[in-house]
Design an enzyme around this catalytic site. Structure first.
Site, PDB file in Angstrom:
ATOM      1  N   HIS A  95      29.640  51.944  40.277  1.00 21.62           N
ATOM      2  CA  HIS A  95      29.477  50.749  39.425  1.00 21.62           C
ATOM      3  C   HIS A  95      28.545  49.745  40.102  1.00 21.62           C
ATOM      4  CE1 HIS A  95      32.288  48.128  41.767  1.00 21.62           C
ATOM      5  NE2 HIS A  95      32.976  49.240  41.962  1.00 21.62           N
ATOM      6  N   ASP A  97      28.445  46.329  39.151  1.00 20.28           N
ATOM      7  CA  ASP A  97      28.953  44.962  39.170  1.00 20.28           C
ATOM      8  C   ASP A  97      29.711  44.730  40.472  1.00 20.28           C
ATOM      9  OD1 ASP A  97      30.996  46.783  38.101  1.00 20.28           O
ATOM     10  OD2 ASP A  97      32.228  44.985  37.931  1.00 20.28           O
ATOM     11  N   ASP A 128      30.790  47.773  48.086  1.00 15.01           N
ATOM     12  CA  ASP A 128      31.568  48.036  46.869  1.00 15.01           C
ATOM     13  C   ASP A 128      30.852  47.418  45.665  1.00 15.01           C
ATOM     14  OD1 ASP A 128      33.590  48.543  45.030  1.00 15.01           O
ATOM     15  OD2 ASP A 128      34.824  46.861  45.691  1.00 15.01           O
ATOM     16  N   GLU A 159      33.409  47.190  36.262  1.00 13.62           N
ATOM     17  CA  GLU A 159      34.583  47.831  36.846  1.00 13.62           C
ATOM     18  C   GLU A 159      35.499  46.827  37.523  1.00 13.62           C
ATOM     19  OE1 GLU A 159      37.169  49.704  39.786  1.00 13.62           O
ATOM     20  OE2 GLU A 159      35.538  48.288  40.196  1.00 13.62           O
ATOM     21  N   GLU A 160      34.933  45.834  38.201  1.00 16.08           N
ATOM     22  CA  GLU A 160      35.744  44.924  38.986  1.00 16.08           C
ATOM     23  C   GLU A 160      36.658  44.051  38.123  1.00 16.08           C
ATOM     24  OE1 GLU A 160      36.144  45.293  41.938  1.00 16.08           O
ATOM     25  OE2 GLU A 160      34.329  45.832  43.015  1.00 16.08           O
ATOM     26  N   HIS A 423      35.784  43.005  48.828  1.00 17.44           N
ATOM     27  CA  HIS A 423      36.537  41.942  48.151  1.00 17.44           C
ATOM     28  C   HIS A 423      36.826  40.766  49.080  1.00 17.44           C
ATOM     29  CE1 HIS A 423      38.234  44.508  44.587  1.00 17.44           C
ATOM     30  NE2 HIS A 423      37.063  44.966  45.000  1.00 17.44           N
TER      31      HIS A 423
END
Length: 458
Positions: A95, A97, A128, A159-160, A423
């Site tokens: 992904h 995003d 990520d 996705e996030e 994150h």
């Protein structure tokens, strides 16, 4: 020599020759703040989408479609036909995003200015999952757009935050039909340790509430007899774990973990556990983190310490997050927790228990031709046998894609590592992990295609 015939030594030379270009493209992509959360501008997400579409076309992917679903960022779908009728098809997922950066004061450099660090780069989303997007592109470049397998490419754009794409693939199964899929939204246990993730814990939420009084009452005049809602709630929450910190809810599945796991020092460092504070639970870390349940109080509605009044609390509630064994049914796991709480009447106080969202876990089938090819590829790239781990986090799209292609083998590996700060502030990726992931993906499609030609489907 044809690109699809690259032997290990030629493959490494080829990938090393691509690394400068891959790094440049990763920096371009990571500089785009493609945050698909509400409240953030949509233009950067579409900018990242357009950049990747151009990069895919540059490498020779002739069919590049855009999947637009309600209330989500566009999904990029690309396809390269199999080179022969008997060649397998591999679906590649990642992904583009990213998470919001959070408190930028905690970053050592601006989160969307890719910054060199020792052996890598720092930026939000650079691990990520933009490193894995670039790893997929690197594999295609190594084969000059003509890999020895058919390719289907899925680059998701939301996705996030979560999107309908988690449930969409089974409704369009023909599009996602494949023999194997590489879900590149994770990576290695630690840098330098090739890792296959074979399981994902499931997740659900439950809200529990105690109400005892119509309104607060003076703790001096009424305390000792008037039922304190917060005390009742805390007494109920205390029953969820035993004296060791292990989950005490009956019926939640827990098994021994036989794969690789962290050392205690690694885990303490990763989790930021303060000196002198013990870990909770018993058994191996893998069992506590991946093949057993975990219950966390993720929210509590109660009077704050700041400005607290001397009063008996009339109501309190908590939100619980339950992580459960990859193979346990999510509704059953949630039901077990709900039944446990509903059976309690702390100090005689009834509790209101409200089930929330659930998400299934996933356990990959191992031992097939794609799995064997992945083991060989990871060893070729890193020079050592692969470790086996699970993850406590959920990746709902894995189940969606697996339902769309129920006969496909699912492989989870990539360029991240557990120490990359995903994150969190100061997220980073290491060039060694990116480079080896590209080598592994190239070796995987080469070995997988050869296995099919040799009758390795069975």
């Amino acid at each position: 020599m044809k690109p699809e015939e690259l032997k290990p030594e030629e493959l490494e030379v080829t990938v090393d020759g691509l690394m400068d270009g891959l790094r440049a493209d990763l920096e371009r992509l990571a500089a785009i703040p493609s945050i698909a959360f509400p409240g953030f501008p949509p233009e950067p997400v579409h900018e990242a989408h357009d950049l990747l579409v151009g990069l895919l076309r540059d490498v020779g992917v002739e069919r590049v479609d855009r999947i637009d679903l309600p209330d989500t960022a566009p999904v990029i779908f690309g396809e390269i036909p199999p080179p022969s009728p008997d060649a397998p098809t591999v679906l590649l997922y990642s992904h583009y995003d990213v998470q919001p950066p959070g408190d930028e004061a905690l970053w050592q450099s601006p989160p969307f200015e890719p910054t060199p660090i020792e052996g890598g780069l720092r930026a939000r989303g650079i691990a990520d999952d933009k490193s894995n997007v670039i790893a997929h592109l690197g594999m295609l470049r190594a084969f000059q757009g003509r890999p020895p397998v058919g390719i289907k490419i899925v680059f998701e754009g939301q996705e996030e935050y979560g999107s309908p794409f988690d449930d969409y693939p089974p409704t369009d199964a023909a599009r996602f039909a494949c023999d194997a899929m590489v879900i590149a939204d994770l990576g290695n246990l630690r840098p330098g340790t090739p890792t296959l993730t074979t399981g994902l814990r499931g997740a659900c939420e439950v809200v529990v509430e105690a109400r005892t009084l119509e309104e607060p009452r003076h703790s001096g005049e009424f305390g000792g007899a008037a039922p304190d809602a917060l005390l009742a709630l805390l007494k109920a929450l205390a029953t969820l774990h035993d004296v060791h910190g292990d989950v005490a809810v009956e019926g939640l599945r827990r098994e021994d973990w036989t794969g690789t796991t962290y050392t205690e020092d690694e885990f303490r460092s990763l989790a930021g556990v303060r000196d002198g504070v013990p870990l909770i639970g018993s058994g191996s870390l893998g069992e506590r983190l991946w093949s057993g349940p975990a219950i966390t109080v993720i929210g509590l509605d109660a009077p704050s310490v700041e400005g607290a009044a001397s009063a008996v609390v009339p109501s309190a509630r908590a939100k619980l997050n339950l992580r459960f064994h990859p193979q346990q049914d999510p509704k059953e796991a949630q039901r077990r927790l709900v039944e446990h709480l509903r059976s309690l009447k702390p100090f005689g106080v009834p509790l209101t228990v409200t089930p929330g969202d659930t998400g299934p876990g996933y356990e990959a089938v191992t031992g097939g031709p794609a799995y064997r090819a992945a083991l060989a590829a990871l060893k070729e790239a890193w020079g050592k046998d692969a470790a086996y781990v699970a993850t406590g986090g959920s990746i709902p799209l894995v189940n969606g894609l697996a339902k769309a292609a129920p006969g496909a083998e699912v492989l989870l590996f990539g360029a991240q590592d557990s120490m990359c700060n995903l994150h969190a502030p100061n997220e980073r990726v290491l060039f060694s992990e990116l480079r080896n992931t590209v080598v592994a993906m190239c070796a995987f499609v080469r070995e997988y295609a050869a296995g099919f030609e040799a009758g390795g489907r069975s």
